[in-house]
Design a protein around this motif. Structure first.
Motif, PDB file in Angstrom:
ATOM      1  N   PRO A  33       0.955  -1.234   0.142  1.00  0.00           N
ATOM      2  CA  PRO A  33       0.224   0.076  -0.023  1.00  0.00           C
ATOM      3  C   PRO A  33       0.683   1.348  -0.031  1.00  0.00           C
ATOM      4  O   PRO A  33       2.057   1.259   0.086  1.00  0.00           O
ATOM      5  N   PRO A  34       0.288   2.507  -0.147  1.00  0.00           N
ATOM      6  CA  PRO A  34       1.115   3.665  -0.127  1.00  0.00           C
ATOM      7  C   PRO A  34       1.919   3.782   1.169  1.00  0.00           C
ATOM      8  O   PRO A  34       3.096   4.368   1.136  1.00  0.00           O
ATOM      9  N   SER A  35       1.780   3.086   2.117  1.00  0.00           N
ATOM     10  CA  SER A  35       2.639   3.115   3.439  1.00  0.00           C
ATOM     11  C   SER A  35       4.201   2.427   3.117  1.00  0.00           C
ATOM     12  O   SER A  35       4.910   2.559   3.693  1.00  0.00           O
ATOM     13  N   ARG A  36       3.895   1.564   2.192  1.00  0.00           N
ATOM     14  CA  ARG A  36       5.013   0.761   1.334  1.00  0.00           C
ATOM     15  C   ARG A  36       5.491  -0.323   2.297  1.00  0.00           C
ATOM     16  O   ARG A  36       6.292  -1.080   1.943  1.00  0.00           O
ATOM     17  N   GLN A  37       4.635  -0.725   3.109  1.00  0.00           N
ATOM     18  CA  GLN A  37       4.879  -1.903   3.919  1.00  0.00           C
ATOM     19  C   GLN A  37       4.548  -3.207   3.108  1.00  0.00           C
ATOM     20  O   GLN A  37       3.657  -3.131   2.557  1.00  0.00           O
ATOM     21  N   MET A  38       5.408  -4.006   3.023  1.00  0.00           N
ATOM     22  CA  MET A  38       4.832  -5.132   2.193  1.00  0.00           C
ATOM     23  C   MET A  38       4.396  -6.157   3.087  1.00  0.00           C
ATOM     24  O   MET A  38       4.535  -6.439   4.166  1.00  0.00           O
ATOM     25  N   ILE A  39       3.032  -6.613   2.561  1.00  0.00           N
ATOM     26  CA  ILE A  39       2.107  -7.714   3.234  1.00  0.00           C
ATOM     27  C   ILE A  39       1.990  -8.837   2.474  1.00  0.00           C
ATOM     28  O   ILE A  39       1.438  -8.832   1.301  1.00  0.00           O
ATOM     29  N   LEU A  40       2.078  -9.876   2.921  1.00  0.00           N
ATOM     30  CA  LEU A  40       1.957 -11.178   2.344  1.00  0.00           C
ATOM     31  C   LEU A  40       0.183 -11.385   2.230  1.00  0.00           C
ATOM     32  O   LEU A  40      -0.356 -11.440   2.957  1.00  0.00           O
ATOM     33  N   VAL A  41      -0.159 -11.407   0.776  1.00  0.00           N
ATOM     34  CA  VAL A  41      -1.650 -11.721   0.719  1.00  0.00           C
ATOM     35  C   VAL A  41      -1.755 -13.259   0.331  1.00  0.00           C
ATOM     36  O   VAL A  41      -2.997 -13.720   1.056  1.00  0.00           O
ATOM     37  N   ILE A  42      -1.128 -14.318  -0.148  1.00  0.00           N
ATOM     38  CA  ILE A  42      -1.658 -15.163  -0.399  1.00  0.00           C
ATOM     39  C   ILE A  42      -0.239 -15.937  -1.000  1.00  0.00           C
ATOM     40  O   ILE A  42       0.712 -15.585  -1.549  1.00  0.00           O
ATOM     41  N   ARG A  43      -0.111 -17.355  -0.711  1.00  0.00           N
ATOM     42  CA  ARG A  43       0.898 -18.266  -1.080  1.00  0.00           C
ATOM     43  C   ARG A  43       0.501 -19.599  -1.894  1.00  0.00           C
ATOM     44  O   ARG A  43      -0.635 -19.859  -1.268  1.00  0.00           O
TER      45      ARG A  43
END
Lengths: 115, 116
Positions: free
Chosen positions: A40-50
């Protein structure tokens, strides 16, 4: 060497609609993992799915699901009932099942969600 | 709270200067990673470390150096030899446990480095 390709630099979707983001990869390995990350705009990488390559069943996490086609080396992400908070950069990533947990990323798709 | 912290959030450097980016984690993770993110290029691996006092070069290690003296810390030094250091730098960690086990990488909030 493995490569990951995301051919859609930008996508847009109407709120509550469904959108599919594409990803293809190239590898000679038979055992590996595939991921979708959200930034997101915060630039924090978030795992969505694997997805584990040895599993035939497509992974699902709430409104997020994948279409994993191993023979075609394709790994698309479907977002159902899109929400404004889904707007972000989405990265497809590959990880070998080897010892090093290195992630190889695609160039990303920017998703815009319109109300 | 458990997590990964990176400092500073924004960093400015003059050409010819070395600068060190901090990455700390309190998740008790064995493995730590540094990625660089440039517009239109996704994330690229700089260095990674699977255990204390050991680290390996990633795909774009030239002009960078790291150390892993403590399990919790994995600082990245951007040296003057790095020709184009302006970028967004992300640190990650994972509970590495071997070949066949998947371990999710958790990312820090990143540091934006700008060379003046």
């Amino acid at each position: 060497a493995q490569t990951v390709t995301q051919s859609q630099p930008e996508m847009s979707v109407q709120e509550a609609e469904t959108v599919t983001l594409s990803c293809t990869y190239d590898t000679s390995e038979s055992d590996y993992y595939l991921f979708w990350y959200k930034q997101p705009p915060s630039r924090q990488m978030i795992l969505v799915i694997r997805q584990e390559a040895y599993k035939q069943q497509n992974a699902t996490e709430n409104r997020f699901s994948v279409n994993f086609q191993k023979a075609a080396k394709s790994f698309s992400l479907k977002i159902s009932d899109s929400q404004l908070g889904d707007a972000a950069m989405y990265f497809c990533a590959y990880r070998s099942a080897g010892i090093a947990d290195k992630l190889i990323f695609g160039t990303g798709t920017r998703l815009q969600v319109f109300p | 709270d458990g997590g990964i912290t990176q400092s500073p959030k924004y960093l400015f450097r003059k050409e010819g200067q070395n600068v060190t980016l901090s990455c700390e984690q309190n998740l008790n993770h064995d493995a730590m990673y540094w990625y660089r993110q440039d517009p239109g290029q996704g994330l690229r691996l700089i260095y990674y470390s699977q255990i204390v006092n050991d680290f390996q070069k990633g795909d774009i290690a030239e002009g960078y150096s790291v150390s892993r003296e403590k399990k919790e810390s994995f600082p990245l030094t951007v040296t003057s030899a790095q020709k184009n250091p302006t970028a967004f730098y992300l640190c990650a960690s994972s509970p590495y446990s071997g070949r066949t086990t998947y371990n999710e990488q958790f990312f820090g909030p990143g540091t934006r480095l700008t060379v003046l």
